[in-house]
Design an enzyme around this catalytic site. Structure first.
Site, PDB file in Angstrom:
ATOM      1  N   LYS A 121       0.829  -1.206   0.000  1.00  0.00           N
ATOM      2  CA  LYS A 121       0.000   0.000   0.000  1.00  0.00           C
ATOM      3  C   LYS A 121       0.865   1.260   0.000  1.00  0.00           C
ATOM      4  O   LYS A 121       0.628   2.187  -0.789  1.00  0.00           O
ATOM      5  CB  LYS A 121      -0.937   0.013   1.217  1.00  0.00           C
ATOM      6  CG  LYS A 121      -1.891   1.212   1.227  1.00  0.00           C
ATOM      7  CD  LYS A 121      -2.684   1.273   2.518  1.00  0.00           C
ATOM      8  CE  LYS A 121      -1.852   1.784   3.658  1.00  0.00           C
ATOM      9  NZ  LYS A 121      -2.630   2.026   4.896  1.00  0.00           N
ATOM     10  N   ASP A 139      -6.530   1.192   1.014  1.00  0.00           N
ATOM     11  CA  ASP A 139      -6.519   1.403   2.462  1.00  0.00           C
ATOM     12  C   ASP A 139      -7.864   0.967   3.031  1.00  0.00           C
ATOM     13  O   ASP A 139      -8.680   0.354   2.335  1.00  0.00           O
ATOM     14  CB  ASP A 139      -6.204   2.863   2.797  1.00  0.00           C
ATOM     15  CG  ASP A 139      -7.357   3.799   2.454  1.00  0.00           C
ATOM     16  OD1 ASP A 139      -8.303   3.378   1.753  1.00  0.00           O
ATOM     17  OD2 ASP A 139      -7.322   4.964   2.900  1.00  0.00           O
TER      18      ASP A 139
END
Length: 220
Positions: A121, A139
Site C-alpha cells: 500500500k 486502504d
C-alpha cells in the site's frame, strides 16, 4: 458483485461528489512523501501532518537521518502510533536509500517494498502521488467502499480488492479513483455513520438499502 459498467457509473457519481479529491499528506518531495506515508500506517493523515514540519526541518534527507540515530527521531514522532517501530524503520529505510539507491526514492513497487517499513500500500501511494505512476493503493476506506458497494467480494483480501478495482477501472483513472474513494469513505460513507440518506449511489448499494429499511418508521 456489480458489473464493470455499474462500477464506472458509481465512480463517476463519486467524482461528482468530490471533484477535488487529493492526497492529504503534506510533502514537498518524494522523500518527504515516503516518510509521511510510512508514518500514516494506523494513524490519521491529520496526526502525521502535525509532526512532519518539525521532523523534516531536522531530517530533510536520508543523509540527515543516518547521521543521527533512532533515538533522535523518536521525539519528533512520539504522538504517532507505533512511533518506536516507525523510527527504526525510517532509519533503516534511509540506510537502504543511501546504500542501494544513491539517496533517491526508487520508482518501482519491488524496489520500494525492499525498504524497511514499506508494504504494498505504501509503495502504491508513493508511485502514484510522488511519480504519477498508475497504481491503486487499497486502504481501509477503499476496501470498505469496495465491499459495501459490492464492487468486489465481501471476503476478498486486500490484494484481491486491488486486482478487482484495476480490472474494472481504466488505468488512467486509478490514481483519481483512489483519492476519490478515500474522500468518499472519509467524509461520506464513513465506517460507523454513513450518510445513506443523501448518498448518490444508494441505488447501487445493497448494504445502504438495508440500513435505510431499518431506519424507516414501522407502518401501523
Amino acid at each position: 458483485m456489480i458489473s464493470k459498467e455499474k462500477t464506472r457509473l458509481v465512480i463517476e457519481e463519486m467524482f461528482q461528489l468530490f471533484p477535488e479529491a487529493h492526497g492529504e499528506l503534506i510533502a514537498k518531495n518524494e522523500f518527504e512523501l515516503l516518510i509521511s506515508v510510512m508514518l500514516s500506517a494506523q494513524a490519521t493523515d491529520v496526526s502525521v501532518n502535525k509532526v512532519t514540519p518539525a521532523l523534516f526541518s531536522r531530517f530533510d534527507t536520508p543523509e540527515a537521518v543516518v547521521e543521527a540515530s533512532v533515538e533522535e527521531i523518536i521525539p519528533y514522532i512520539r504522538s504517532i502510533g507505533l512511533y518506536r517501530n516507525k523510527a527504526k524503520n525510517i532509519y533503516a529505510c534511509c540506510q537502504t536509500l543511501l546504500e542501494r539507491f544513491n539517496g533517491q526514492v526508487p520508482k518501482t513497487r519491488e524496489e520500494l517494498m525492499s525498504l524497511a517499513g514499506v508494504g504494498r500500500k505504501t509503495a502504491d501511494v508513493v508511485l502514484a502521488d510522488a511519480f504519477g505512476i498508475p497504481a491503486f493503493a487499497v486502504d481501509t476506506h477503499v476496501e470498505r467502499i469496495s465491499k459495501r458497494l459490492r464492487i468486489c467480494r465481501l471476503d476478498a483480501s486486500v490484494l484481491e480488492v486491488e486486482e478487482t478495482l484495476m480490472k474494472k477501472i481504466p488505468e488512467e483513472l486509478w490514481i483519481k479513483t483512489h483519492h476519490t474513494m478515500i474522500f468518499f469513505g472519509r467524509y461520506h460513507c464513513t465506517a460507523r455513520s454513513p450518510k445513506c440518506e443523501t448518498c448518490p449511489v444508494l441505488t447501487y448499494c445493497q448494504e445502504g438499502k438495508v440500513r435505510m429499511r431499518k431506519k424507516a418508521p414501522a407502518r401501523n
